[in-house]
Structure formats: C-alpha cells, structure tokens
Design a protein around this motif. Structure first.
Motif, short mmCIF file in Angstrom:
data_model
loop_
_atom_site.label_atom_id
_atom_site.label_comp_id
_atom_site.label_asym_id
_atom_site.label_seq_id
_atom_site.Cartn_x
_atom_site.Cartn_y
_atom_site.Cartn_z
N PHE A 219 0.83 -1.18 -0.07
CA PHE A 219 -0.05 0.02 0.01
C PHE A 219 0.72 1.32 -0.08
O PHE A 219 1.72 1.39 0.84
CB PHE A 219 -0.84 -0.10 0.92
CG PHE A 219 -1.99 1.17 1.17
CD1 PHE A 219 -2.80 1.13 0.36
CD2 PHE A 219 -1.99 2.09 2.39
CE1 PHE A 219 -3.81 2.29 0.27
CE2 PHE A 219 -2.68 3.04 2.39
CZ PHE A 219 -4.02 3.24 1.31
N THR A 220 0.61 2.10 -1.01
CA THR A 220 1.64 3.28 -1.18
C THR A 220 1.05 4.61 -0.46
O THR A 220 1.51 5.55 -0.25
CB THR A 220 1.52 3.74 -2.78
OG1 THR A 220 0.38 4.18 -3.15
CG2 THR A 220 2.31 2.50 -3.51
N GLY A 221 -0.33 4.59 0.12
CA GLY A 221 -0.97 5.63 0.68
C GLY A 221 -1.98 5.99 0.03
O GLY A 221 -3.13 6.43 0.61
N LYS A 222 -1.91 5.66 -1.13
CA LYS A 222 -3.19 6.07 -2.43
C LYS A 222 -3.47 4.72 -2.85
O LYS A 222 -4.76 4.60 -3.09
CB LYS A 222 -2.62 6.89 -3.22
CG LYS A 222 -2.48 8.33 -2.58
CD LYS A 222 -2.12 9.46 -3.89
CE LYS A 222 -2.06 10.93 -3.39
NZ LYS A 222 -1.93 11.90 -4.41
N ASN A 223 -2.62 4.12 -3.51
CA ASN A 223 -3.12 2.63 -4.23
C ASN A 223 -2.58 1.42 -3.47
O ASN A 223 -1.54 1.68 -2.76
CB ASN A 223 -2.49 3.02 -5.45
CG ASN A 223 -3.14 4.04 -6.33
OD1 ASN A 223 -4.30 4.45 -6.10
ND2 ASN A 223 -2.27 4.95 -6.82
N TYR A 224 -3.06 0.47 -4.17
CA TYR A 224 -2.51 -0.96 -3.76
C TYR A 224 -1.78 -1.48 -4.97
O TYR A 224 -2.42 -1.48 -5.97
CB TYR A 224 -3.63 -1.90 -3.49
CG TYR A 224 -4.18 -1.57 -2.05
CD1 TYR A 224 -3.80 -2.04 -0.85
CD2 TYR A 224 -5.48 -0.78 -2.29
CE1 TYR A 224 -4.62 -1.73 0.36
CE2 TYR A 224 -6.08 -0.29 -0.90
CZ TYR A 224 -5.55 -0.92 0.41
OH TYR A 224 -6.24 -0.73 1.58
N THR A 225 -0.47 -1.88 -4.95
CA THR A 225 0.07 -2.35 -5.90
C THR A 225 0.41 -3.82 -5.74
O THR A 225 0.59 -4.19 -4.67
CB THR A 225 1.60 -1.60 -6.12
OG1 THR A 225 2.25 -1.81 -5.04
CG2 THR A 225 1.49 -0.19 -6.08
N TYR A 226 0.60 -4.43 -6.84
CA TYR A 226 0.59 -5.95 -6.92
C TYR A 226 1.99 -6.50 -7.69
O TYR A 226 2.13 -6.04 -8.85
CB TYR A 226 -0.77 -6.64 -7.57
CG TYR A 226 -1.85 -6.31 -6.56
CD1 TYR A 226 -2.00 -7.40 -5.26
CD2 TYR A 226 -2.56 -5.04 -6.62
CE1 TYR A 226 -3.15 -6.85 -4.68
CE2 TYR A 226 -3.61 -4.85 -5.62
CZ TYR A 226 -3.85 -5.76 -4.57
OH TYR A 226 -4.75 -5.43 -3.56
N ARG A 227 2.65 -7.36 -7.29
CA ARG A 227 3.73 -7.84 -8.17
C ARG A 227 3.76 -9.37 -7.90
O ARG A 227 3.49 -9.79 -6.79
CB ARG A 227 5.05 -7.29 -7.66
CG ARG A 227 5.61 -7.45 -6.44
CD ARG A 227 6.98 -6.54 -6.11
NE ARG A 227 7.01 -5.56 -6.53
CZ ARG A 227 7.76 -4.77 -7.61
NH1 ARG A 227 8.46 -5.56 -8.34
NH2 ARG A 227 7.68 -3.61 -8.01
#
Length: 752
Positions: A43-51
C-alpha cells in the motif's frame, strides 16, 4: 482451486522468506501462492500495488495497481497474468519420475541431504507400483532412507494423480509396527518435507496427516470427570492427582500426551465402546468430534499401527463401519511384523479375570425381585464354571512343559472342556435375556465373551494357554489353522497398490518366506514387484565378523556349555573393553552367564535386561563402556549409535522357540528338512539380521559382530546361510584380530 490450479491462501511462511531475502518491502502482505509464485500486495498511501515473485528463483514482475484491495472474484484474471510470466512454474517436472529426481537431486541437497542413487531408485520403484496399482516387496537395509523414499513417492503420486479427470481424493494409509516410527513420521518427516517442497514450489500447501489409534488410547470426558470426583486428594499420590487435574483443564484427549498418569488411572478414564452409544454427551464429546474429523478423506496420510489396519480390514469384511476412510494405496513399513499383528487380530482370547470381572459388574448388589435373584445365581454359576474351565486347562499341562521362556502352552479341547464351555455359553445367553435396563450397558461386553467362547467350540483352530500358573490371570487363546489363506484373501483381492517394506523382509534376496506367510499365493507373479537394496554403510571397512571356533553344541542344561560360553564372552568383553551388547534367545542362559561374568569382572558396569525392566537400555546408553545382557525386544527396533555399542555378541542363532502355532505349521510339511528349509531357517536368518542391525547405525559407526553358535562355525550346518544373510565384513580368525581392529578404528579414550 481455480481452473484446476491449486491456490494457497496461507502465505505466512513464504512471505516471511521473500521479505527476509529482501525480494520485497518489509510492509508487504501476501495475497495467494500459485505453484512457485506468490502475489504480493503493498500500500503506497493512495493505491494498492501488486507484483508476482517467484520465491524459488527470486524473479519478480510488477503487475498493476488498484485503488481498492483485490477481491477473490478478480483472482482468475490475475492468475492468467501470472501464468503468462516467463518465470512461472519453472521447476515443474513433466512426470512423476522426473519430479522424484528433481526433489532428491536438486531440492534436498540444499538442506544438507546427500544424494543416494539407491534411495532415488527405491522412491521411483514405489511410485511406479502406486501408479500401476501393484504390490511392492522391498528389503531395504538401514541407512538408505526408505521413509523419505516412500513419502516422496506418495506425495508425487498424489500430485500427478490429481491431473487425472477421474481423480477422487483418497488418503494414503501408512501402517507401522512401532509407535516411535509413527511419531517420527508425523512430527519430523512430514513437516520437514512439507516445508522444503512448499519453499521450492513443488506443492502449494502443507501435507496433512492424522494418527489413528484404538479407542482405549483416548480420554472419555465423562469417565475422567466421574473418576476425578471420586478421588480423595489426601489418599491419592499428589503427582497423579495433579496430572488428572491438568488433563481436565487441558481438554487433551490423547492419553499418550498425558503426563503423570498411571496405567491404572488410564484404564479408569479411557473411552469404552460399551458406554459411548448411550452417553448423553455423544454429540458434543471431544473424542467423537475427533473421530468425525479423522475419518475424513481430506487428509493426505492416515497413519496407524498394523493391528488398527487389520481391524479396519476385518470390519469391512464383516460389513461393519470401517475405521479408515476409503483408500487406494497402503504403505506397510516394518512389514516383517505384519504376521505377528495378524495372529493377534485374527486370533481370539478368553481371559479368566475379564469374565469374572464382567459377572461381578452384572450381578445385582441388592436382590429384591426374582429376576434379580436369577441374575445373581446365573452370574455366580458362570464364575464357578470359569474357574473350573481354567483349572482343567491348567491340569492338562505336564510339569516338564514349564520353563521361563515358554509363553504358549499346547491345549486340547477335550469333551470335558467342551461341556464346560457349552454350559458357560448357555448361562451367559440366559443372563443377556434377563438383564434389566441397568445391566444393558454391558451388552457389547456380553456379546464379545459369547463370541469368544463359541470360537473354542470350533474344530478348525489352533489352541493354547497363557499364564497357566497365574490363577485369575489365565488365558485361553486360539487362531484359525488357515490364517495365511484367510489373510491372503482379505489383503490382496482388492484393486489397490500395496507397498511392503522392511529392513528384513527377504532372505538373501528371496521373498518366498514372507509371501508364503502373508498368503500371497493368490496373486499372479506380474502383480508383485520385488526390490532388494544393500546398506550404504561401509561394512567391509568399518565392521569385523568373528565366528567362534571349537564351541560346543548349544545346550543350556549342559554345565560344560555354560562354562565355555562364559569364558568366551569374558575374553570378548576384555578385547573390546566393554562397549558390548550380549544377545541371548532366552532368559536361563542369560541369567547363568551374567552371574559368571559379574564375578569375573567386578569393576565393570554389567547390566542385565530382565522381564519388566525398562531402564536397562537407558542405563547402557548413558554409560561409557558397559556390557548389556539382553534378549527379547533388544533383537530389533533399538537404536544405539556411536561407540557405546561397538561389540555385538550373539550367543545362539535365534531359531524360534517351538509353540502350538509352529507345531501345526510343521505338520503341513512332508518332513522336518522341508520345514527347516522353508520356515525355520528363513525365520532364524531374518531375526539374525534384525539383531545384527543394532550395531552399525551410521556412516561413522565401527564395531565387531561375534557369533558363538557352533552351528554357524566353519564346519557348522548353517555357516553359509549365516554368511549370505549378513553384510560382507572383515573376518577375524581369533580374539587378537578383534583387538587389533578396534585399536585401528577407535580413539585412545575408547580404551580408558
């Protein structure tokens, strides 16, 4: 499962691994695992990133971001993205044989395992037999790693079987003779293998297993509570009282894990079949909940002992509810002990004490009605008949038949005994008809006694008596004459794969004896595959064989024999500075020679293993260079690695002690030589190999095997049989050779 791909939502262990190896950020969370890839969320603070991260190779790729967390409905789409990655599923094998190679040659070495070609071959052999629903007989020497071999074969078989469109989830049954092996499989082997295979992307989630045991091994909550309330804390040993108190609080139901509880207490609180069905707490009972869960086919492995496995076979045969869920594959480890279990499970016993005890429980305390009086009179008459029956049985045994090593005394069911049995059956049947609601709790016990008594009226059984001098504890026992045939029909007629393995299943590579014992004549040759693997240990370098010359023929009643044997053992003990296990086949010579050695070696620690003494092995293991005199259970299953045991002295070749079963077996052969060749010699050689297996338990163990039986000597009848049965070792011509060998192999501290 999604589109036939197993998705593992338990990401904890793999997430810890990828964070620890700096593949992803510390604040990452795991979404799911698929094959050798984990989907990681940040979680970047605004979005959820997936790898996607391949946790085996370290390869990874950023996939996408979302304003809201990923939900399960989106998983299929993400899985397709991961499957398209070049690093997805990199370590998958095309078939089972290739996967076994991958596990043993690529994965296990990362964790310190050595590649053994024979172990890989054994695992592939087992896998092929599982796949083709065949029967495998494998004689595998100590140190080869057969447990890992069959577990990996089973896991790989399950992995590839799932790809079949007709696949149905069924567990694999593993049955063993020893509790120690069952515990090791459950607590060590399976968790360790699971961890390694998950970390390397071979399986998506942990291997599951459940231990199955008889009801008497579990706690009945009601009986525990009632028994505890009946105790006076002032009169009960405090440690046992606290142990029972702790058991109530822990809600543990496995008696094996209960501490400070005596055998007497366990019998007072364990589950009783006769009380389960009428129990008010049947539906909420912890034991019943455990059984309901344990019977599920979702476990990968159901693990039990040989008796439990055969009990399941017999229940299915009688059309009763099975103990185990349906299965297609059985692994029988320590398979050389299966026939001993069959003799117990297919046999019948009636116990003087148990019949008396049951009658006492049924007999009414207060007689107010005629029916109660009838019940009291009938139960008293059964107790009287019971004592008469066992007195007549004991009187049959001639005085010269009694010896401390005889356990089974031949019995003939005479017309007098038959009459007593019939009277008991009639009276107990009358009791079952007259029982009120109060006594009906004993209905199952009554049926068991009636069934047992009726067996002794058959004419197709072998009968014997045990404990004939222990009044009150005497027992009459029986097995069918055709037990091998019966066992063969029950074990081998279903279409399933059966993997039988042991360190002592064959005699010089020949499986004829075990095949005959287990009734395998009903099988076609193409159905059975055999495999023999020798020990990976360097016996020729690390072990010396000494066969004594000029010893008299074994005769425990001959004083000259005992004298010469004592002198030879004394010299051998001196040569190896103790560090010796002296193995006997019976107690009388053990006792006689022990007394002689004790006098001749007053400064040595000499331990005798007697009946009921459990501390002898521990004393020996903790010693530096003691001598242990032993028989019975010490011939197999005991592990004493290192220098403590460096000299194994076998006093006499372990031919079986004659009993009613062997007497009947002998009658089936045209002459004694045929019986000797087909039964007695194979039995002896298998037991000899088990005894010899106590000495070399690791790659670094060194030691001497001394055999003192004239029949094994250079001119003895069994010389060649013995040499072929044992690993090839250096040969000692005399005791000086033994001293020279040990001087070469051992450190100076060994002789201090």
């Amino acid at each position: 499962m999604m589109d036939n791909i197993h998705v593992n939502l338990d990401t904890k262990d793999i997430l810890e691994k990828v964070i620890a190896e700096k593949m992803v950020m510390d604040n990452s969370t795991g979404v799911f695992i698929i094959k050798d890839c984990i989907l990681v969320q940040s979680f970047t603070g605004k979005n959820y990133t997936y790898r996607a991260v391949n946790y085996v190779t370290g390869d990874q790729k950023y996939l996408f971001y979302k304003r809201q967390e990923l939900i399960k409905q989106d998983y299929d789409c993400v899985i397709d993205k991961i499957k398209a990655l070049s690093f997805y599923d990199m370590k998958q094998a095309s078939d089972g044989s290739e996967m076994i190679d991958l596990i043993f040659r690529d994965i296990f070495p990362k964790y310190g395992f050595v590649v053994r070609e024979d172990q890989v071959e054994l695992s592939k052999h087992i896998y092929e037999n599982m796949k083709d629903l065949k029967i495998s007989l494998s004689d595998i020497a100590v140190g080869l790693g057969k447990t890992h071999a069959y577990l990996i074969a089973a896991i790989v078989h399950g992995t590839f079987a799932r790809k079949d469109r007709f696949y149905k989830q069924t567990p694999i049954v593993i049955t063993t003779s020893s509790i120690e092996l069952q515990r090791s499989i459950i607590k060590e082997y399976i968790p360790e293998i699971s961890k390694m295979l998950i970390e390397n992307g071979i399986i998506p989630s942990p291997i599951t297993c459940v231990l199955r045991k008889g009801k008497e091994n579990y706690v009945c909550e009601n009986r525990l509570k009632d028994y505890f309330q009946s105790l006076d804390p002032k009169r009960k040993r405090s440690s046992e009282y606290i142990g029972l108190q702790n058991l109530i609080q822990s809600k543990n139901i496995d008696l094996a894990d209960a501490e400070d509880i005596s055998g007497y207490d366990k019998r007072k609180i364990n589950v009783k079949s006769s009380q389960c069905m009428k129990c008010s707490k049947f539906k909420t009972c912890a034991f019943q909940q455990f059984m309901k869960q344990a019977r599920k086919s979702t476990y990968h492995f159901q693990i039990c002992n040989h008796n439990y496995y055969l009990a399941d076979i017999l229940k299915r045969k009688d059309g009763r509810r099975s103990l185990l869920p349906d299965y297609q594959t059985v692994i029988i480890d320590e398979a050389h002990k299966l026939m001993d279990a069959a003799n117990q499970m297919y046999g019948t016993t009636i116990n003087e004490h148990e019949i008396n005890n049951l009658m006492k429980k049924i007999s009414p305390a207060n007689v107010k009605k005629k029916s109660q009086n009838d019940l009291k009179n009938l139960s008293s008459e059964v107790m009287a008949l019971n004592q008469m029956l066992f007195d007549v049985l004991a009187d049959q045994i001639p005085n010269d038949a009694f010896s401390e090593d005889t356990e089974k005394f031949p019995t003939i069911i005479t017309s007098r005994i038959r009459t007593l049995l019939r009277k008991m059956v009639f009276n107990i049947h009358e009791i079952s008809q007259k029982m009120t609601y109060t006594e009906r709790q004993f209905q199952i016990d009554i049926k068991a006694v009636l069934d047992g008594l009726n067996v002794f009226l058959l004419e197709t059984n072998i009968y014997w008596m045990e404990n004939p001098k222990a009044k009150g504890q005497r027992m009459l026992a029986s097995i069918p004459e055709v037990i091998s045939k019966e066992l063969g029909e029950d074990l081998w007629t279903d279409k399933r794969s059966m993997i039988l393995t042991s360190g002592t299943l064959a005699v010089d590579g020949d499986f004829s004896y075990i095949k005959h014992q287990l009734g395998m004549s009903v099988l076609s040759d193409w159905k059975i595959n055999e495999l023999t693997k020798l020990s990976p240990y360097h016996f020729k370098e690390n072990c010396m064989l000494y066969i004594a010359k000029k010893m008299p023929f074994p005769n425990v009643d001959d004083e000259a024999y005992i004298q010469m044997m004592g002198e030879e053992i004394s010299s051998l003990i001196t040569a190896s500075n103790g560090h010796a296990l002296v193995l006997f086949t019976s107690y009388k010579p053990l006792r006689l020679i022990f007394q002689k050695i004790k006098k001749e070696h007053p400064n040595r620690q000499i331990i005798a293993m007697n009946r009921g003494r459990n501390t002898a092995i521990d004393e020996f293991k903790e010693s530096k260079n003691a001598i242990l005199f032993a028989t019975g259970s010490m011939w197999e299953g005991v592990n004493i690695p290192g220098d403590v045991l460096s000299h194994l002295i076998i006093v006499k070749l372990p031919f079986p002690i004659p009993d009613p079963i062997s007497d009947y077996e002998k009658s089936l052969y045209p002459d004694i030589n045929e019986y000797l060749k087909s039964v007695l010699i194979p039995k002896m050689l298998i037991k000899l190999r088990q005894g010899v297996g106590r000495l070399i338990r690791s790659e670094t163990d060194t030691g001497v095997i001394s055999i003192l039986d004239a029949r094994a000597g250079d001119t003895g009848r069994y010389h060649q049989d013995v040499l072929h049965a044992l690993p090839e070792c250096r040969r000692a011509e005399n005791i000086e050779d033994i001293q020279a060998f040990l001087n070469e192999k051992k450190a100076k501290s060994y002789f201090e």
